[in-house]
Motif scaffolding. Sequence first.
Motif, short mmCIF file in Angstrom:
data_model
loop_
_atom_site.label_atom_id
_atom_site.label_comp_id
_atom_site.label_asym_id
_atom_site.label_seq_id
_atom_site.Cartn_x
_atom_site.Cartn_y
_atom_site.Cartn_z
N LEU A 94 24.47 47.29 148.66
CA LEU A 94 22.80 47.03 148.20
C LEU A 94 22.51 48.34 147.07
CD1 LEU A 94 23.22 46.38 151.74
CD2 LEU A 94 20.71 46.79 151.03
N TYR A 95 22.25 47.21 146.30
CA TYR A 95 22.05 48.22 144.85
C TYR A 95 20.67 48.27 144.88
CZ TYR A 95 22.36 47.85 139.57
OH TYR A 95 22.11 48.30 138.08
N ARG A 96 20.34 49.76 144.02
CA ARG A 96 19.05 49.71 143.83
C ARG A 96 19.14 50.33 142.05
NH1 ARG A 96 14.36 51.98 146.65
NH2 ARG A 96 13.36 52.13 145.20
N ASP A 103 22.63 53.74 146.03
CA ASP A 103 23.66 52.28 146.23
C ASP A 103 24.48 52.71 147.21
OD1 ASP A 103 22.19 51.44 143.86
OD2 ASP A 103 23.93 51.73 142.64
N LEU A 122 17.53 52.50 153.98
CA LEU A 122 16.42 51.71 153.53
C LEU A 122 15.45 52.48 152.74
CD1 LEU A 122 17.47 48.38 154.60
CD2 LEU A 122 18.56 48.85 152.49
N TRP A 127 15.62 45.82 146.01
CA TRP A 127 17.24 46.49 146.32
C TRP A 127 17.34 45.01 146.26
CZ3 TRP A 127 19.48 50.63 148.32
CH2 TRP A 127 19.53 51.70 149.24
N THR A 129 20.88 42.74 146.78
CA THR A 129 22.62 42.63 148.41
C THR A 129 23.15 41.52 147.99
OG1 THR A 129 20.44 42.73 149.86
CG2 THR A 129 22.31 41.90 150.74
#
Length: 148
Positions: A94-96, A103, A122, A127, A129
């Motif tokens: 999961l990349y923010r 992350d 979260l 985000w 995914t």
Amino acid sequence: MKINWGTGLVIGMALFISFILYFVIKISTDKKYDYDLVTEQYYQKEMVFQKEFDAEENSNSLETNISGEKTAEGWMLTFPKNIDYTKIEGTVFLYRPSNKQLDFQLPLKLSSPNLLIPDKRLVAGRWNTIVQWSYEGEDYLYKKEIVY
């Protein structure tokens, strides 16, 4: 002293340029406006693009792809029902885009066709995914942008 139109024009342009430069410098130096919109290993990720493309094509060719939905406990990823989930291996990343400190990556160890990403991990916002998984020697890739 009398200012003619040419001098007024130059003064006006100088003031406008100073105004713009002030905001450019403020945004580029203030940590409050720091956004991490790309990954650290940008060029290394570009080198494996074809493998990712093939894995994404494999995912799209499945009868049903991975689906995600918001639940009371967090974000629930549901894997296809027609495959044996015990043979699935891979990772969930999961990349923010707005903050790389948020992350995180989870290994895929499924005891059911569902994977729950806990609500406490979260933060509200956007985000990306990325689920990279393999099943019986075939690589699959699922990418989805979510707003949590």
